[in-house]
Design a protein around this motif. Structure first.
Motif, PDB file in Angstrom:
ATOM      1  N   LEU A  26       0.744  -1.463   0.033  1.00  0.00           N
ATOM      2  CA  LEU A  26      -0.329   0.528   0.004  1.00  0.00           C
ATOM      3  C   LEU A  26       0.795   1.526  -0.059  1.00  0.00           C
ATOM      4  CD1 LEU A  26      -2.830   1.449  -0.252  1.00  0.00           C
ATOM      5  CD2 LEU A  26      -2.237   0.978   2.628  1.00  0.00           C
ATOM      6  N   ASP A  27       0.491   2.045  -0.522  1.00  0.00           N
ATOM      7  CA  ASP A  27       1.219   3.375  -0.969  1.00  0.00           C
ATOM      8  C   ASP A  27       0.912   4.420   0.243  1.00  0.00           C
ATOM      9  OD1 ASP A  27       2.835   5.462  -2.020  1.00  0.00           O
ATOM     10  OD2 ASP A  27       2.188   5.950  -3.900  1.00  0.00           O
ATOM     11  N   ARG A  28       1.704   4.734   1.155  1.00  0.00           N
ATOM     12  CA  ARG A  28       1.771   5.187   2.032  1.00  0.00           C
ATOM     13  C   ARG A  28       1.506   6.694   1.532  1.00  0.00           C
ATOM     14  NH1 ARG A  28       5.290   2.755   7.147  1.00  0.00           N
ATOM     15  NH2 ARG A  28       4.761   0.751   7.213  1.00  0.00           N
ATOM     16  N   SER A  29       1.926   7.202   0.650  1.00  0.00           N
ATOM     17  CA  SER A  29       2.129   8.676   0.556  1.00  0.00           C
ATOM     18  C   SER A  29       0.028   8.863   0.318  1.00  0.00           C
ATOM     19  CB  SER A  29       2.119   8.956  -1.199  1.00  0.00           C
ATOM     20  OG  SER A  29       1.720   8.653  -1.988  1.00  0.00           O
ATOM     21  N   LEU A  30      -0.791   7.979  -0.400  1.00  0.00           N
ATOM     22  CA  LEU A  30      -2.371   8.055   0.219  1.00  0.00           C
ATOM     23  C   LEU A  30      -2.598   8.310   1.238  1.00  0.00           C
ATOM     24  CD1 LEU A  30      -3.269   4.652  -2.251  1.00  0.00           C
ATOM     25  CD2 LEU A  30      -3.721   7.393  -2.788  1.00  0.00           C
ATOM     26  N   THR A  31      -2.101   7.200   2.701  1.00  0.00           N
ATOM     27  CA  THR A  31      -2.348   7.812   3.889  1.00  0.00           C
ATOM     28  C   THR A  31      -2.328   9.069   4.684  1.00  0.00           C
ATOM     29  OG1 THR A  31      -0.733   6.305   5.071  1.00  0.00           O
ATOM     30  CG2 THR A  31      -2.702   4.857   4.460  1.00  0.00           C
ATOM     31  N   GLU A  32      -0.282   9.496   4.409  1.00  0.00           N
ATOM     32  CA  GLU A  32      -0.750  10.652   4.566  1.00  0.00           C
ATOM     33  C   GLU A  32      -0.785  12.130   3.823  1.00  0.00           C
ATOM     34  OE1 GLU A  32       3.906  10.360   2.906  1.00  0.00           O
ATOM     35  OE2 GLU A  32       4.537   8.451   5.069  1.00  0.00           O
ATOM     36  N   VAL A  84      -7.693   3.179   2.801  1.00  0.00           N
ATOM     37  CA  VAL A  84      -7.014   1.776   3.205  1.00  0.00           C
ATOM     38  C   VAL A  84      -7.859   0.862   2.553  1.00  0.00           C
ATOM     39  CG1 VAL A  84      -5.726   0.281   4.744  1.00  0.00           C
ATOM     40  CG2 VAL A  84      -5.533   2.644   4.921  1.00  0.00           C
ATOM     41  N   ILE A  85      -9.089   0.412   2.972  1.00  0.00           N
ATOM     42  CA  ILE A  85     -10.183  -0.456   2.685  1.00  0.00           C
ATOM     43  C   ILE A  85     -10.169  -0.241   1.222  1.00  0.00           C
ATOM     44  CG2 ILE A  85     -12.612  -1.338   2.498  1.00  0.00           C
ATOM     45  CD1 ILE A  85     -12.326  -0.893   6.100  1.00  0.00           C
ATOM     46  N   PRO A  86     -11.287   0.821   1.213  1.00  0.00           N
ATOM     47  CA  PRO A  86     -10.718   0.580  -0.943  1.00  0.00           C
ATOM     48  C   PRO A  86      -9.585   0.234  -1.793  1.00  0.00           C
ATOM     49  CG  PRO A  86     -12.549   2.750   0.686  1.00  0.00           C
ATOM     50  CD  PRO A  86     -11.116   1.900   1.304  1.00  0.00           C
ATOM     51  N   VAL A  87      -8.712   0.647  -1.303  1.00  0.00           N
ATOM     52  CA  VAL A  87      -7.692   0.272  -1.900  1.00  0.00           C
ATOM     53  C   VAL A  87      -7.664  -1.389  -2.058  1.00  0.00           C
ATOM     54  CG1 VAL A  87      -5.061   0.913  -2.440  1.00  0.00           C
ATOM     55  CG2 VAL A  87      -6.623   2.582  -1.912  1.00  0.00           C
ATOM     56  N   THR A  88      -7.707  -1.523  -0.975  1.00  0.00           N
ATOM     57  CA  THR A  88      -7.535  -3.074  -0.608  1.00  0.00           C
ATOM     58  C   THR A  88      -8.833  -3.809  -0.746  1.00  0.00           C
ATOM     59  OG1 THR A  88      -7.232  -2.672   1.397  1.00  0.00           O
ATOM     60  CG2 THR A  88      -5.309  -2.221   0.415  1.00  0.00           C
ATOM     61  N   ARG A  89      -9.174  -3.503  -1.456  1.00  0.00           N
ATOM     62  CA  ARG A  89     -10.836  -4.290  -1.472  1.00  0.00           C
ATOM     63  C   ARG A  89     -10.641  -5.088  -2.996  1.00  0.00           C
ATOM     64  NH1 ARG A  89     -15.515  -3.784  -5.380  1.00  0.00           N
ATOM     65  NH2 ARG A  89     -13.875  -2.511  -6.425  1.00  0.00           N
ATOM     66  N   THR A 122     -16.950 -12.718  -8.210  1.00  0.00           N
ATOM     67  CA  THR A 122     -16.217 -11.816  -9.477  1.00  0.00           C
ATOM     68  C   THR A 122     -17.061 -11.106  -9.984  1.00  0.00           C
ATOM     69  OG1 THR A 122     -15.470 -13.859  -9.279  1.00  0.00           O
ATOM     70  CG2 THR A 122     -14.751 -12.872 -10.959  1.00  0.00           C
ATOM     71  N   LYS A 123     -18.523 -11.052 -10.054  1.00  0.00           N
ATOM     72  CA  LYS A 123     -19.414  -9.919 -11.413  1.00  0.00           C
ATOM     73  C   LYS A 123     -20.253  -8.852 -10.436  1.00  0.00           C
ATOM     74  CE  LYS A 123     -23.857  -9.542 -14.025  1.00  0.00           C
ATOM     75  NZ  LYS A 123     -24.005 -10.631 -14.562  1.00  0.00           N
ATOM     76  N   PHE A 124     -20.214  -8.975  -9.074  1.00  0.00           N
ATOM     77  CA  PHE A 124     -20.157  -7.937  -7.933  1.00  0.00           C
ATOM     78  C   PHE A 124     -19.420  -6.750  -8.220  1.00  0.00           C
ATOM     79  CE2 PHE A 124     -20.104  -6.139  -3.887  1.00  0.00           C
ATOM     80  CZ  PHE A 124     -21.522  -5.403  -4.974  1.00  0.00           C
ATOM     81  N   SER A 125     -18.324  -7.270  -7.659  1.00  0.00           N
ATOM     82  CA  SER A 125     -16.851  -6.696  -7.920  1.00  0.00           C
ATOM     83  C   SER A 125     -16.305  -6.095  -9.501  1.00  0.00           C
ATOM     84  CB  SER A 125     -15.734  -7.910  -7.086  1.00  0.00           C
ATOM     85  OG  SER A 125     -15.136  -8.299  -8.218  1.00  0.00           O
ATOM     86  N   GLY A 126     -16.597  -6.726 -10.606  1.00  0.00           N
ATOM     87  CA  GLY A 126     -16.061  -6.461 -11.139  1.00  0.00           C
ATOM     88  C   GLY A 126     -17.437  -5.236 -11.833  1.00  0.00           C
ATOM     89  N   GLY A 127     -18.917  -5.483 -11.466  1.00  0.00           N
ATOM     90  CA  GLY A 127     -19.961  -4.618 -12.033  1.00  0.00           C
ATOM     91  C   GLY A 127     -19.260  -2.792 -11.388  1.00  0.00           C
ATOM     92  N   ARG A 128     -18.865  -2.913  -9.668  1.00  0.00           N
ATOM     93  CA  ARG A 128     -18.618  -1.667  -8.456  1.00  0.00           C
ATOM     94  C   ARG A 128     -17.661  -0.945  -9.848  1.00  0.00           C
ATOM     95  NH1 ARG A 128     -20.297  -2.305  -3.888  1.00  0.00           N
ATOM     96  NH2 ARG A 128     -19.499  -0.355  -3.963  1.00  0.00           N
ATOM     97  N   SER A 129     -16.454  -1.826  -9.872  1.00  0.00           N
ATOM     98  CA  SER A 129     -15.093  -1.751 -10.397  1.00  0.00           C
ATOM     99  C   SER A 129     -15.988  -0.551 -11.541  1.00  0.00           C
ATOM    100  CB  SER A 129     -13.957  -1.909 -10.329  1.00  0.00           C
ATOM    101  OG  SER A 129     -14.182  -3.050 -11.585  1.00  0.00           O
TER     102      SER A 129
END
Length: 280
Positions: free
Chosen positions: A177-183, A200-205, A273-280
């Protein structure tokens, strides 16, 4: 040159393709053929085409076991993620030496077999040497009591079994995880808790989804823990498959139940897989 590299990669896939064919496709085809086999005159079965074993599954008892198994494994996946995700996130904030020690400890937990975990939890939740006896000794309970067999015991042991897998599945994504995002989030005034939930949670979804699906499929095949720590009404579909195959010697019906279990696993994977792909 590019065609040569492509040909070389294709050649390199041959050993793995053979392994997949021998150790997965062949047994899978045999299970399918056995599930639709027909009874023979000798009381055994022979290859044919009959849906009688699937018709036997289409009763409320087995359908209810299938729903119970899917619901239990979904709950286990959820609880294991709720425990493993914050722990893994904090683990990535440790130094390299501390991370190594914790990862060695987690890998040591993975070396424990399901049999050992089941009987360890049986002792832990027993009347004589378990938690109930300790609560009675310190005065928090009037007398010692057993916590097994019960659905809670099955749930606790399977969550214990699943958490190390969740940590190892989540660790690569959280460690990269890129710490610059949290900073940047902290610089803009977000609290650590808000940064955790909104950054953090959205990036690592994707890692969360893949970990949850893996834990679902993994615990769906658990046999020993539900059988040792649960009552018959707490047995999963995997336990019934083992019972039909080993104790009742009914391989066609066991194969039909195995096909149903595979359909449940595949359906969950496709839906997620379909749900997560549709959301992205």
């Amino acid at each position: 040159m590019q065609q040569g590299n492509s040909f070389t990669r294709s050649i390199g896939l041959i050993p793995s393709s053979v392994m997949i064919g021998v150790f997965f496709l062949v047994p899978f085809v045999l299970i399918i053929l056995t599930s639709v086999s027909v009874p023979s005159d000798e009381g055994d079965y022979q290859f044919g085409f009959s849906l009688v074993h699937f018709e036997r599954f289409a009763t409320w008892f087995y359908i209810e076991r299938a729903f119970f198994s899917a619901g239990l494994c979904a709950l286990i996946a959820l609880l294991s993620l709720l425990i493993a995700y914050p722990f893994t996130y904090m683990l990535t904030r440790f130094g390299p030496r501390s991370q190594t020690l914790w990862l060695i400890y987690i890998l040591a937990q993975l070396s424990l077999s399901e049999v050992l975990i089941a009987f360890s939890w049986q002792i832990l939740l027993s009347r004589t040497g378990g938690i109930g006896n300790i609560l009675a000794w310190v005065g928090l309970a009037e007398s010692s009591f057993a916590m097994t067999p019960s659905a809670g015991a099955v749930l606790a042991a399977l969550v214990y079994l699943a958490v190390p897998f969740s940590v190892l599945l989540l660790f690569p994504a959280l460690s990269r995880l890129d710490r610059s995002l949290t900073e940047a989030s902290r610089t803009l005034g977000a609290s650590p808790l808000r940064t955790f939930f909104t950054v953090v949670i959205p990036v690592t979804r994707p890692a969360i989804i893949s970990s949850g699906v893996t834990i679902f499929v993994l615990t769906l095949g658990a046999i020993i823990v539900p059988q040792v720590l649960g009552k018959p009404e707490h047995w999963t579909l995997s336990v019934l498959i083992t019972d039909q195959a080993i104790f009742n010697f009914n391989m066609p019906f066991a194969s039909a139940l195995a096909v149903v279990l595979l359909i449940i696993s595949g359906g969950v994977i496709v839906a997620v897989t379909k749900f997560s792909g549709g959301r992205s």
